[in-house]
Design a protein around this motif. Sequence first.
Motif, PDB file in Angstrom:
ATOM      1  N   GLY A 278      -1.768  -9.318  -3.749  1.00 33.51           N
ATOM      2  CA  GLY A 278      -0.584  -9.872  -3.118  1.00 33.51           C
ATOM      3  C   GLY A 278      -0.855 -10.483  -1.762  1.00 33.51           C
ATOM      4  O   GLY A 278      -2.000 -10.798  -1.419  1.00 33.51           O
ATOM      5  N   ASN A 279       0.219 -10.658  -0.981  1.00 34.32           N
ATOM      6  CA  ASN A 279       0.165 -11.277   0.339  1.00 34.32           C
ATOM      7  C   ASN A 279       0.747 -10.327   1.380  1.00 34.32           C
ATOM      8  O   ASN A 279       1.558  -9.458   1.043  1.00 34.32           O
ATOM      9  CB  ASN A 279       0.970 -12.579   0.348  1.00 34.32           C
ATOM     10  CG  ASN A 279       0.466 -13.573  -0.673  1.00 34.32           C
ATOM     11  OD1 ASN A 279      -0.700 -13.933  -0.666  1.00 34.32           O
ATOM     12  ND2 ASN A 279       1.354 -14.025  -1.553  1.00 34.32           N
ATOM     13  N   ALA A 280       0.350 -10.507   2.634  1.00 31.36           N
ATOM     14  CA  ALA A 280       0.805  -9.585   3.678  1.00 31.36           C
ATOM     15  C   ALA A 280       0.945 -10.290   5.016  1.00 31.36           C
ATOM     16  O   ALA A 280       0.315 -11.327   5.266  1.00 31.36           O
ATOM     17  CB  ALA A 280      -0.161  -8.413   3.813  1.00 31.36           C
ATOM     18  N   ILE A 281       1.774  -9.701   5.874  1.00 37.45           N
ATOM     19  CA  ILE A 281       1.909 -10.116   7.267  1.00 37.45           C
ATOM     20  C   ILE A 281       1.729  -8.885   8.140  1.00 37.45           C
ATOM     21  O   ILE A 281       2.377  -7.860   7.910  1.00 37.45           O
ATOM     22  CB  ILE A 281       3.290 -10.741   7.545  1.00 37.45           C
ATOM     23  CG1 ILE A 281       3.514 -11.969   6.667  1.00 37.45           C
ATOM     24  CG2 ILE A 281       3.424 -11.115   9.028  1.00 37.45           C
ATOM     25  CD1 ILE A 281       4.927 -12.528   6.758  1.00 37.45           C
ATOM     26  N   LEU A 282       0.847  -8.964   9.119  1.00 38.72           N
ATOM     27  CA  LEU A 282       0.700  -7.930  10.137  1.00 38.72           C
ATOM     28  C   LEU A 282       1.267  -8.478  11.435  1.00 38.72           C
ATOM     29  O   LEU A 282       1.075  -9.667  11.750  1.00 38.72           O
ATOM     30  CB  LEU A 282      -0.772  -7.553  10.326  1.00 38.72           C
ATOM     31  CG  LEU A 282      -1.360  -6.489   9.392  1.00 38.72           C
ATOM     32  CD1 LEU A 282      -1.216  -6.889   7.931  1.00 38.72           C
ATOM     33  CD2 LEU A 282      -2.829  -6.245   9.722  1.00 38.72           C
ATOM     34  N   SER A 283       1.969  -7.642  12.189  1.00 35.75           N
ATOM     35  CA  SER A 283       2.645  -8.109  13.394  1.00 35.75           C
ATOM     36  C   SER A 283       2.534  -7.085  14.514  1.00 35.75           C
ATOM     37  O   SER A 283       2.632  -5.881  14.275  1.00 35.75           O
ATOM     38  CB  SER A 283       4.128  -8.377  13.085  1.00 35.75           C
ATOM     39  OG  SER A 283       4.855  -8.637  14.269  1.00 35.75           O
ATOM     40  N   ALA A 284       2.361  -7.593  15.746  1.00 40.05           N
ATOM     41  CA  ALA A 284       2.343  -6.720  16.918  1.00 40.05           C
ATOM     42  C   ALA A 284       3.753  -6.298  17.327  1.00 40.05           C
ATOM     43  O   ALA A 284       3.905  -5.449  18.200  1.00 40.05           O
ATOM     44  CB  ALA A 284       1.658  -7.428  18.083  1.00 40.05           C
TER      45      ALA A 284
END
Length: 323
Positions: free
Chosen positions: A118-124
Motif C-alpha cells: 500500500g501507500n503511506a504518509i508520515l507527518s511531524a
Amino acid sequence: MDRDARDLTAAGAKPAAHFPPIVLNRAARRRPDARLRVVLLNAAGGRKFREILACLRRPPLRSADVILLCEVNTGVKRRPGRDLATDLAEALEMSCAYVREFGLRPPGKESEVASYMGNAILSAAPFEDVAAVSMHRPPTPMVWPRRMHHWSRVGAPTGLVTRVKFGGEELTVGVTHLHSRCTPVERARQMATYLESFPASGRAIFGGDLNTTTTELSSRALILATARQMIVNPGRFHAPEAYEPLFGHLREHGLEIEGVNVANRATFTFSGLIPRSMRPKLDWLAVRELRPIAGTAAVVAPRSPILMRRASDHDFVTVDLEL
C-alpha cells in the motif's frame, strides 16, 4: 492504533476503498525555522528498512516533516504484523497513515492473506483526518514477481488524502501510486478519479510514483519498443510531461510541479548498470499555494555511503517549502 475510514466522494460517485486507512497519531514535532521538508520514496516493499531509515537520518533528507511512501508492505517476514511505514514512524517519532491497496494470497490458501502492499504518509504533525481514495482500475493486468505468479490478490488501486496543520496553517497532503504497465490515457483516468477526492483549493502537497513511462508496457513487444525509444530518444523519459496527460489534471487542480522537482533528472533504475541517461523520471511532487525554497529540490540515491547498496530501485525526491 486508531482506525478512521471516510469516503470523501459524493455518495454513489465511485466505490469506497477496499481497505480502510490505519492511523497512528503522535505529538507534533516543532521545526526551528519556517520551512517544511517533504520527501517521497517508492520503497520497493521496504525489505531494506535499515538502509531507508539511515538515508532519512542523513542530510538532505534528515528532519523531514512530510514523508510520502509508495509500495510499502505489511505482514512481511521481517517483522510479522508490522509494516515499513509504522516502523519508520516509530523510529522517526512521526505520525503515520497507511492504506493497503492489495492483499496477496499464497496458492492453495485463498482465505489467508500473507501480506499487503500500500501507500503511506508520515507527518511531524498529527493528522486531522485521513481518507482512503479508490481510483480507476485500468484493464491492463498488473505484473507481479515471478515467484508470485500463482498468488491471488484482493483490493483495488487506492491513494490517501489527509489534512495536517503546520505552523497553524492547514495543509492537504496526498499520495498515490499509478499503474506501471497501462497506457498514459489510463494513468490519466486514475489521476482524475484520485483528484475527485482531493480539495480543489487551499495549501496542498501531493506526491507519488506516477509511473510516467510515456508508453504502454503490457507485452514483451511493447517493452522492447520502449527500450529502443530509450536509446533513440532518452530525453522523452526525463521530461515525460508532454506524453502523459495526467499532468494536465494536476494543473487543472492548481497543483504545480515546477520548482519542486529537479528538471530532467531520472528517479528510477532497473539496475545500477543502466546509464543514467537511459533512466526514466517516474516520481513526482506537486504543490499548491506553497513556494519551494530555491536550491532545495533534489533527487537522492537510496543507498548506504559505505556499502553503496541501493535500498530501492527508485530514488528519493525531496524539496523544502516556505511555510
